[in-house]
Design a protein around this motif. Structure first.
Motif, PDB file in Angstrom:
ATOM      1  N   VAL A  86       9.477  -0.619   6.928  1.00  0.00           N
ATOM      2  CA  VAL A  86       8.407  -0.983   5.596  1.00  0.00           C
ATOM      3  C   VAL A  86       9.553  -1.723   4.619  1.00  0.00           C
ATOM      4  O   VAL A  86      10.387  -1.256   4.038  1.00  0.00           O
ATOM      5  CB  VAL A  86       7.945   0.389   4.871  1.00  0.00           C
ATOM      6  CG1 VAL A  86       7.158  -0.102   3.821  1.00  0.00           C
ATOM      7  CG2 VAL A  86       7.157   1.164   5.970  1.00  0.00           C
ATOM      8  N   LEU A  87       8.891  -2.709   4.685  1.00  0.00           N
ATOM      9  CA  LEU A  87       9.717  -3.926   3.751  1.00  0.00           C
ATOM     10  C   LEU A  87       9.181  -4.075   2.170  1.00  0.00           C
ATOM     11  O   LEU A  87       9.838  -4.448   1.566  1.00  0.00           O
ATOM     12  CB  LEU A  87       9.893  -5.463   4.286  1.00  0.00           C
ATOM     13  CG  LEU A  87      10.177  -5.529   5.901  1.00  0.00           C
ATOM     14  CD1 LEU A  87      10.142  -6.789   6.335  1.00  0.00           C
ATOM     15  CD2 LEU A  87      11.619  -4.748   5.734  1.00  0.00           C
ATOM     16  N   LEU A  88       7.689  -3.900   2.203  1.00  0.00           N
ATOM     17  CA  LEU A  88       7.158  -3.411   0.890  1.00  0.00           C
ATOM     18  C   LEU A  88       6.033  -2.507   1.050  1.00  0.00           C
ATOM     19  O   LEU A  88       5.545  -2.238   1.467  1.00  0.00           O
ATOM     20  CB  LEU A  88       6.353  -5.016   0.570  1.00  0.00           C
ATOM     21  CG  LEU A  88       5.585  -4.922  -0.728  1.00  0.00           C
ATOM     22  CD1 LEU A  88       6.625  -5.135  -1.944  1.00  0.00           C
ATOM     23  CD2 LEU A  88       4.914  -6.436  -0.627  1.00  0.00           C
ATOM     24  N   ASP A  89       6.315  -1.639  -0.387  1.00  0.00           N
ATOM     25  CA  ASP A  89       5.229  -0.310  -0.473  1.00  0.00           C
ATOM     26  C   ASP A  89       5.161  -0.321  -1.803  1.00  0.00           C
ATOM     27  O   ASP A  89       5.851   0.127  -2.756  1.00  0.00           O
ATOM     28  CB  ASP A  89       5.990   0.903  -0.018  1.00  0.00           C
ATOM     29  CG  ASP A  89       5.308   2.022   0.376  1.00  0.00           C
ATOM     30  OD1 ASP A  89       4.171   1.922  -0.348  1.00  0.00           O
ATOM     31  OD2 ASP A  89       5.482   2.940   0.976  1.00  0.00           O
ATOM     32  N   ARG A  90       4.086  -1.008  -2.333  1.00  0.00           N
ATOM     33  CA  ARG A  90       3.416  -0.806  -3.556  1.00  0.00           C
ATOM     34  C   ARG A  90       2.585   0.603  -3.747  1.00  0.00           C
ATOM     35  O   ARG A  90       2.003   0.446  -4.883  1.00  0.00           O
ATOM     36  CB  ARG A  90       2.516  -2.137  -3.997  1.00  0.00           C
ATOM     37  CG  ARG A  90       3.439  -3.401  -4.202  1.00  0.00           C
ATOM     38  CD  ARG A  90       2.603  -4.586  -4.275  1.00  0.00           C
ATOM     39  NE  ARG A  90       3.549  -5.539  -4.589  1.00  0.00           N
ATOM     40  CZ  ARG A  90       3.094  -6.780  -4.555  1.00  0.00           C
ATOM     41  NH1 ARG A  90       1.964  -7.417  -4.017  1.00  0.00           N
ATOM     42  NH2 ARG A  90       4.009  -7.940  -4.827  1.00  0.00           N
ATOM     43  N   LEU A  91       2.586   1.225  -2.843  1.00  0.00           N
ATOM     44  CA  LEU A  91       1.733   2.683  -3.155  1.00  0.00           C
ATOM     45  C   LEU A  91       2.744   3.958  -3.152  1.00  0.00           C
ATOM     46  O   LEU A  91       2.392   4.999  -3.185  1.00  0.00           O
ATOM     47  CB  LEU A  91       1.087   2.769  -1.857  1.00  0.00           C
ATOM     48  CG  LEU A  91      -0.217   2.098  -1.744  1.00  0.00           C
ATOM     49  CD1 LEU A  91      -1.204   2.463  -0.527  1.00  0.00           C
ATOM     50  CD2 LEU A  91      -1.166   1.835  -2.757  1.00  0.00           C
ATOM     51  N   GLY A  92       3.963   3.301  -3.533  1.00  0.00           N
ATOM     52  CA  GLY A  92       5.267   4.483  -3.961  1.00  0.00           C
ATOM     53  C   GLY A  92       5.369   5.278  -2.855  1.00  0.00           C
ATOM     54  O   GLY A  92       5.277   6.561  -3.037  1.00  0.00           O
ATOM     55  N   GLY A  93       5.690   4.832  -1.561  1.00  0.00           N
ATOM     56  CA  GLY A  93       5.839   5.686  -0.378  1.00  0.00           C
ATOM     57  C   GLY A  93       4.546   5.859   0.461  1.00  0.00           C
ATOM     58  O   GLY A  93       4.578   6.293   1.577  1.00  0.00           O
ATOM     59  N   GLY A  94       3.303   5.531  -0.101  1.00  0.00           N
ATOM     60  CA  GLY A  94       2.023   5.464   0.614  1.00  0.00           C
ATOM     61  C   GLY A  94       1.909   4.992   1.923  1.00  0.00           C
ATOM     62  O   GLY A  94       1.430   5.280   2.996  1.00  0.00           O
ATOM     63  N   ILE A  95       2.588   3.517   1.754  1.00  0.00           N
ATOM     64  CA  ILE A  95       2.495   2.685   3.061  1.00  0.00           C
ATOM     65  C   ILE A  95       3.253   3.479   4.035  1.00  0.00           C
ATOM     66  O   ILE A  95       3.009   3.650   5.250  1.00  0.00           O
ATOM     67  CB  ILE A  95       2.841   1.147   2.810  1.00  0.00           C
ATOM     68  CG1 ILE A  95       2.026   0.718   1.665  1.00  0.00           C
ATOM     69  CG2 ILE A  95       3.124   0.470   4.062  1.00  0.00           C
ATOM     70  CD1 ILE A  95       0.630   0.563   2.266  1.00  0.00           C
ATOM     71  N   ALA A  96       4.595   3.664   3.878  1.00  0.00           N
ATOM     72  CA  ALA A  96       5.481   4.585   4.818  1.00  0.00           C
ATOM     73  C   ALA A  96       4.947   5.642   5.236  1.00  0.00           C
ATOM     74  O   ALA A  96       5.096   5.796   6.514  1.00  0.00           O
ATOM     75  CB  ALA A  96       6.843   4.672   3.994  1.00  0.00           C
ATOM     76  N   GLU A  97       4.251   6.550   4.587  1.00  0.00           N
ATOM     77  CA  GLU A  97       3.454   7.705   5.185  1.00  0.00           C
ATOM     78  C   GLU A  97       2.545   7.467   6.013  1.00  0.00           C
ATOM     79  O   GLU A  97       2.278   7.788   7.172  1.00  0.00           O
ATOM     80  CB  GLU A  97       3.076   8.311   4.013  1.00  0.00           C
ATOM     81  CG  GLU A  97       2.080   9.834   4.291  1.00  0.00           C
ATOM     82  CD  GLU A  97       1.811  10.444   3.173  1.00  0.00           C
ATOM     83  OE1 GLU A  97       0.745  11.412   3.348  1.00  0.00           O
ATOM     84  OE2 GLU A  97       1.992  10.069   2.066  1.00  0.00           O
TER      85      GLU A  97
END
Length: 267
Positions: A86-97
């Protein structure tokens, strides 16, 4: 600026973009001279959940919504997120989750998929054995080759895992070893010709995992597979054995054949 840098610059300046995920060989450290850059760009709003935006020799870019990334119902897509970065996550970790959820089977998903794929594997091996019994060796070889995909699907699912794409099978086994002798048995060079000879080990694993009823539903028909498997392994000199992960001796061929003799895993 390289192609990934261009993607990140464009994404950084677009408020509709919520995340950027690097997938494929670049993410797994397997990039070669012909590798492109595979990215999934996650946006807040677009007309459809998934859209293939760019496909060139340098860039393969897919754009999806957050809801699209959260949808795990498309099974074939999910392994693509195994090992993703994950290179960009503007959901505060939500994309990684959500990426982690795509790449990981829940216990219920793994059990359901294992049962379905086990049934498909047994069916295809049964077809192969019948073809051999009827003297149609060409059809038997084709049927046996076709059963390898179901074998991989069910064995990985019974270990709670998604089946890797073929090009990433060795990477998966090296990065996340399976227990016992399965790592050795499922190597690309070993498993390709071992769908029938591994039947007994798959059966043992399935019964251990609580899927014996899938096998028992075949009644006495399954005895034909067992008998053929025993005859095949006896002729090839294969002896069932238990090996620790990483203990992977190279397969050898019987004189005058190109058929590999593979170690048999414990369940």
């Amino acid at each position: 600026m390289d192609i990934l840098g261009e993607v990140m610059e464009r994404a950084g300046g677009d408020p509709n973009v919520l995340g950027v995920v690097l997938t494929g060989s670049q993410a797994r450290g397997m990039a070669g001279p012909w590798s492109d850059v595979d990215v999934t760009v996650v946006v807040e709003v677009q007309d459809e959940p998934w859209r293939h935006d760019t496909r060139t020799s340098r860039l393969d870019e897919v754009v999806c919504t957050v809801d699209g990334l959260a949808d795990t119902s498309v099974h074939w897509r999910r392994y693509g997120f195994r090992g993703a970065k994950v290179l960009l996550d503007r959901l505060g970790g939500g994309i990684a989750e959500l990426v982690g959820r795509q790449a990981t089977l829940s216990g219920a998903e793994a059990a359901a998929h294992a049962r379905e794929m086990l049934g498909a594997y047994v069916n295809q091996v049964y077809r192969a054995v019948k073809s051999y019994r009827n003297g149609d060796e060409d059809a038997g070889r084709l049927d046996a080759a076709e059963s390898v995909a179901w074998l991989l699907e069910c064995v990985f699912a019974m270990h709670g895992r998604l089946r890797p794409y073929n090009k990433y099978l060795q990477w998966e086994l090296d990065s996340f070893p399976l227990p016992g002798g399965w790592n050795a048995a499922l190597r690309p060079g070993a498993v390709a010709g071992a769908a029938i000879s591994l039947f007994g080990d798959v059966e043992g694993l399935a019964r251990e995992r609580g899927h014996g009823d899938v096998l028992d539903g075949w009644g006495t028909d399954i005895d034909l597979i067992r008998a053929f498997r025993m005859a095949e392994t006896s002729a090839l000199g294969i002896v069932a054995c238990s090996r620790l992960p990483g203990d992977e001796p190279a397969p050898h061929s019987m004189p005058g054949t190109d058929q590999a003799v593979v170690p048999h895993p414990s369940s």
